[in-house]
Design an enzyme around this catalytic site. Structure first.
Site, mmCIF file in Angstrom:
data_model
loop_
_atom_site.group_PDB
_atom_site.id
_atom_site.type_symbol
_atom_site.label_atom_id
_atom_site.label_comp_id
_atom_site.label_asym_id
_atom_site.label_seq_id
_atom_site.Cartn_x
_atom_site.Cartn_y
_atom_site.Cartn_z
ATOM 1 N N ARG A 177 -4.084 -10.089 4.066
ATOM 2 C CA ARG A 177 -4.489 -11.397 4.567
ATOM 3 C C ARG A 177 -3.304 -12.221 5.065
ATOM 4 O O ARG A 177 -3.497 -13.202 5.793
ATOM 5 C CB ARG A 177 -5.225 -12.175 3.473
ATOM 6 C CG ARG A 177 -6.488 -11.477 2.973
ATOM 7 C CD ARG A 177 -7.064 -12.173 1.756
ATOM 8 N NE ARG A 177 -8.089 -11.370 1.114
ATOM 9 C CZ ARG A 177 -9.380 -11.422 1.412
ATOM 10 N NH1 ARG A 177 -9.790 -12.242 2.351
ATOM 11 N NH2 ARG A 177 -10.258 -10.670 0.774
ATOM 12 N N HIS A 189 0.830 -1.207 0.000
ATOM 13 C CA HIS A 189 0.000 0.000 0.000
ATOM 14 C C HIS A 189 0.864 1.256 0.000
ATOM 15 O O HIS A 189 0.565 2.234 -0.701
ATOM 16 C CB HIS A 189 -0.904 0.030 1.240
ATOM 17 C CG HIS A 189 -1.951 -1.047 1.271
ATOM 18 N ND1 HIS A 189 -1.903 -2.091 2.149
ATOM 19 C CD2 HIS A 189 -3.065 -1.232 0.523
ATOM 20 C CE1 HIS A 189 -2.949 -2.879 1.954
ATOM 21 N NE2 HIS A 189 -3.664 -2.380 0.960
#
Length: 284
Positions: A187, A37
């Site tokens: 995740r 990110h």
């Protein structure tokens, strides 16, 4: 970094920035941020005057209640990461702010919804389309930045941008990987130490498949070899592996030499490690 939770307050601030002729780069996320990110934030900083990041765990794109329940929510740590990275604005709305009423409209992305993620996660891309279109309307960015790891999502959003005439440029950035090749994902933090140790086999399987294709193997042979390899890795359950036309994401059949005449192909995979679902892809 400024933090906004209400749409109207954010929009008023962005209006003031646009009145100063400042360009806006936008990175939509669901939080649980990692260096993948942050690489998008860095790309946005390099190409925009002001960088906006949103954090919103969108309930309408989850077709698995367990997946939604366990999705990590780490807003405080995420905020610190964004501030350190030089993000200018964080938009972190509540579900009630984003959805005063549950949406009734439906997106239909045609064949993109019939393969891979669309086939295994019915309704997922409708939820993606709704929330991303809402965020685009709210932020009105000049450029929006997404990661290649979610290749099919990128294709869906590109379709939406083109067909609904959003006035923005979509920037797809390369997948960021751990040192052992595992694609960075929120995740990954759900993996046990034992699962994390074998997770890089998913990427290794893609690399082996790429080698097979470059050596001239037929698609059916490459698929069989990949499935056999992952079956030998304890704990990994293959959900799908597709070799697809890059532009349409429809299944590709033949040899790589044939595909090179018409464009690129995408090798896309989804696999489970316990209850954690991992996806990845590489482009040839």
């Amino acid at each position: 970094m400024l933090v906004f939770h209400q749409i109207s307050v954010l929009q008023e601030h962005l209006k003031q920035l646009r009145n100063q002729s400042l360009s806006v780069g936008f990175v939509p996320t669901m939080g649980a941020l990692h260096q993948g990110h942050i690489s998008l934030i860095n790309q946005a900083k390099a190409q925009s005057d002001v960088v906006v990041c949103s954090i919103f765990v969108n309930p309408t794109q989850f077709n698995n209640a367990h997946d939604l329940a366990v999705y990590p929510r780490t807003l405080e740590a995420d905020s610190q990461m964004l501030d350190t990275a030089g993000c200018d604005i964080l938009f972190a709305p509540s579900a009630e702010e984003m959805y005063p009423q549950l949406p009734t409209m439906k997106f239909d992305f045609g064949t993109l919804e019939t393969v891979m993620e669309g086939a295994f996660r019915p309704g997922h891309f409708n939820g993606v389309g709704i929330v991303v279109s809402k965020l685009f309307h709210i932020v009105q960015p000049d450029k929006a930045f997404f990661g290649q790891k979610d290749l099919q999502q990128c294709a869906v959003i590109s379709c939406m941008v083109n067909e609904l005439s959003f006035n923005l440029e979509l920037i797809i950035c390369p997948t960021q990987r751990e040192e052992d090749g595992l694609a960075m994902s929120s995740r990954n933090r759900n993996l046990s130490p034992e699962q994390r140790a074998v997770a890089p086999a998913v990427y290794q399987a893609l690399l082996q498949a790429k080698t097979g294709l470059l050596d001239g193997q037929e698609v059916s042979v490459v698929k069989h070899n990949l499935a056999s390899y992952l079956a030998s890795v304890e704990g990994i359950e293959l959900e799908y592996f597709e070799i697809s036309d890059f532009d349409t994401l429809l299944p590709f059949n033949g040899t790589l030499s044939q595909s090179l005449e018409g464009g690129k192909i995408a090798l896309c995979i989804a696999a489970f490690l316990g209850k954690t679902r991992l996806i990845d892809n590489i482009i040839i």
